[in-house]
Design a protein around this motif. Structure first.
Motif, PDB file in Angstrom:
ATOM      1  N   TYR A  36       0.928  -1.293  -0.044  1.00  0.00           N
ATOM      2  CA  TYR A  36      -0.062  -0.169   0.199  1.00  0.00           C
ATOM      3  C   TYR A  36       1.258   1.142  -0.110  1.00  0.00           C
ATOM      4  O   TYR A  36       1.700   1.389   1.059  1.00  0.00           O
ATOM      5  CB  TYR A  36      -1.019  -0.047   1.420  1.00  0.00           C
ATOM      6  N   ASP A  37       0.814   2.068  -0.931  1.00  0.00           N
ATOM      7  CA  ASP A  37       1.372   3.443  -0.799  1.00  0.00           C
ATOM      8  C   ASP A  37       0.956   4.296  -1.031  1.00  0.00           C
ATOM      9  O   ASP A  37       0.990   5.304  -1.715  1.00  0.00           O
ATOM     10  CB  ASP A  37       2.534   3.181  -2.135  1.00  0.00           C
ATOM     11  N   GLY A  38      -0.224   4.254  -0.994  1.00  0.00           N
ATOM     12  CA  GLY A  38      -1.603   5.376  -1.681  1.00  0.00           C
ATOM     13  C   GLY A  38      -1.601   6.559  -0.263  1.00  0.00           C
ATOM     14  O   GLY A  38      -0.696   6.206   0.854  1.00  0.00           O
ATOM     15  N   ARG A  39      -2.313   7.689   0.244  1.00  0.00           N
ATOM     16  CA  ARG A  39      -2.831   8.319   0.552  1.00  0.00           C
ATOM     17  C   ARG A  39      -3.902   8.881   0.977  1.00  0.00           C
ATOM     18  O   ARG A  39      -4.675  10.082   0.563  1.00  0.00           O
ATOM     19  CB  ARG A  39      -1.609   9.472   0.904  1.00  0.00           C
ATOM     20  N   ASP A  40      -4.955   8.270   1.141  1.00  0.00           N
ATOM     21  CA  ASP A  40      -6.036   7.548   1.208  1.00  0.00           C
ATOM     22  C   ASP A  40      -6.806   8.232   2.448  1.00  0.00           C
ATOM     23  O   ASP A  40      -6.817   7.272   3.132  1.00  0.00           O
ATOM     24  CB  ASP A  40      -7.005   6.637   0.623  1.00  0.00           C
ATOM     25  N   THR A 179      -8.247  -0.133  -3.783  1.00  0.00           N
ATOM     26  CA  THR A 179      -7.572   0.629  -2.770  1.00  0.00           C
ATOM     27  C   THR A 179      -6.182   0.539  -2.382  1.00  0.00           C
ATOM     28  O   THR A 179      -5.942   1.574  -1.660  1.00  0.00           O
ATOM     29  CB  THR A 179      -8.665   0.821  -1.489  1.00  0.00           C
ATOM     30  N   GLY A 180      -6.013  -0.855  -2.602  1.00  0.00           N
ATOM     31  CA  GLY A 180      -4.482  -0.962  -2.061  1.00  0.00           C
ATOM     32  C   GLY A 180      -5.035  -1.635  -1.302  1.00  0.00           C
ATOM     33  O   GLY A 180      -3.278  -2.419  -0.692  1.00  0.00           O
TER      34      GLY A 180
END
Length: 207
Positions: A36-40, A179-180
């Protein structure tokens, strides 16, 4: 300004409680990035109570660093705290908790309006309660779904080259496929086959 997440998946050795076992009970299995490399922010709020603008009842907020965290995780976290005063929200969650989540649970908000710009990938999200958000009304006018969101149906419409969607927000929306987090959950599920659902956890912090 965005918030970033850092962390690791840890696993507890099945023999950690045996008298002969001389190693750390918990060991790092995989860093959160690149799974996971998102920022949701919706997922951060839903899981950990961080940037919780939609009013989720978070799954695992404010637990701190586990007392028995593996040495690499403890060292990395303490180094982050030492060099970055913005580090906050350290907590952890077990696979047993994530496995048993009711993904139909809604946030406290009545819904959200997602604005998809004409550029294709640009999306902004606005919380909806008992009135349409002022910034949405100011830029796009009152939604054609009705004067108030209280009795308005969910739906989509277009204004000035932008597509707006009024919809509910559930845990599945925040954490489900695409979403990751689905990749994180699959790794934890696989590790649980060896270490048990309570023997796999995710330790995270934010800046």
């Amino acid at each position: 300004m965005g918030t970033d997440i850092y962390g690791h998946i840890e696993a507890r050795h099945p023999c950690a409680d045996e008298d002969w076992y001389d190693w750390d009970a918990w060991a790092v299995s995989m860093p959160l990035h690149p799974l996971y490399d998102g920022r949701d922010h919706e997922s951060f709020g839903c899981l950990f109570g961080v940037r919780n603008r939609l009013g989720w009842a978070p799954v695992a907020a404010g637990r701190g660093l586990p007392a028995d965290a593996s040495e690499p995780v403890r060292t990395e976290y303490e180094d982050c705290v030492r060099i970055d005063a913005a580090i906050h929200g350290c907590t952890w969650v077990s696979w047993a908790e994530l496995r048993d989540l009711d993904m139909s649970v809604h946030s406290a908000a009545r819904g959200v309006i997602d604005v998809h710009s004409g550029l294709g990938s640009s999306i902004s999200r606005h919380r909806v309660d008992d009135q349409w958000p002022d910034d949405v009304v100011k830029e796009y006018g009152v939604p054609p779904l009705g004067a108030s969101p209280v009795e308005a149906p969910m739906g989509c419409w277009e204004v000035s080259g932008a597509t707006l969607e009024y919809r509910p927000m559930t845990r599945l929306d925040a954490l489900g496929p695409g979403t990751g987090w689905d990749h994180v959950f699959e790794v934890m599920r696989a590790l649980a086959l060896r270490f048990g659902a309570e023997g796999v956890r995710l330790v995270v912090w934010f800046d």
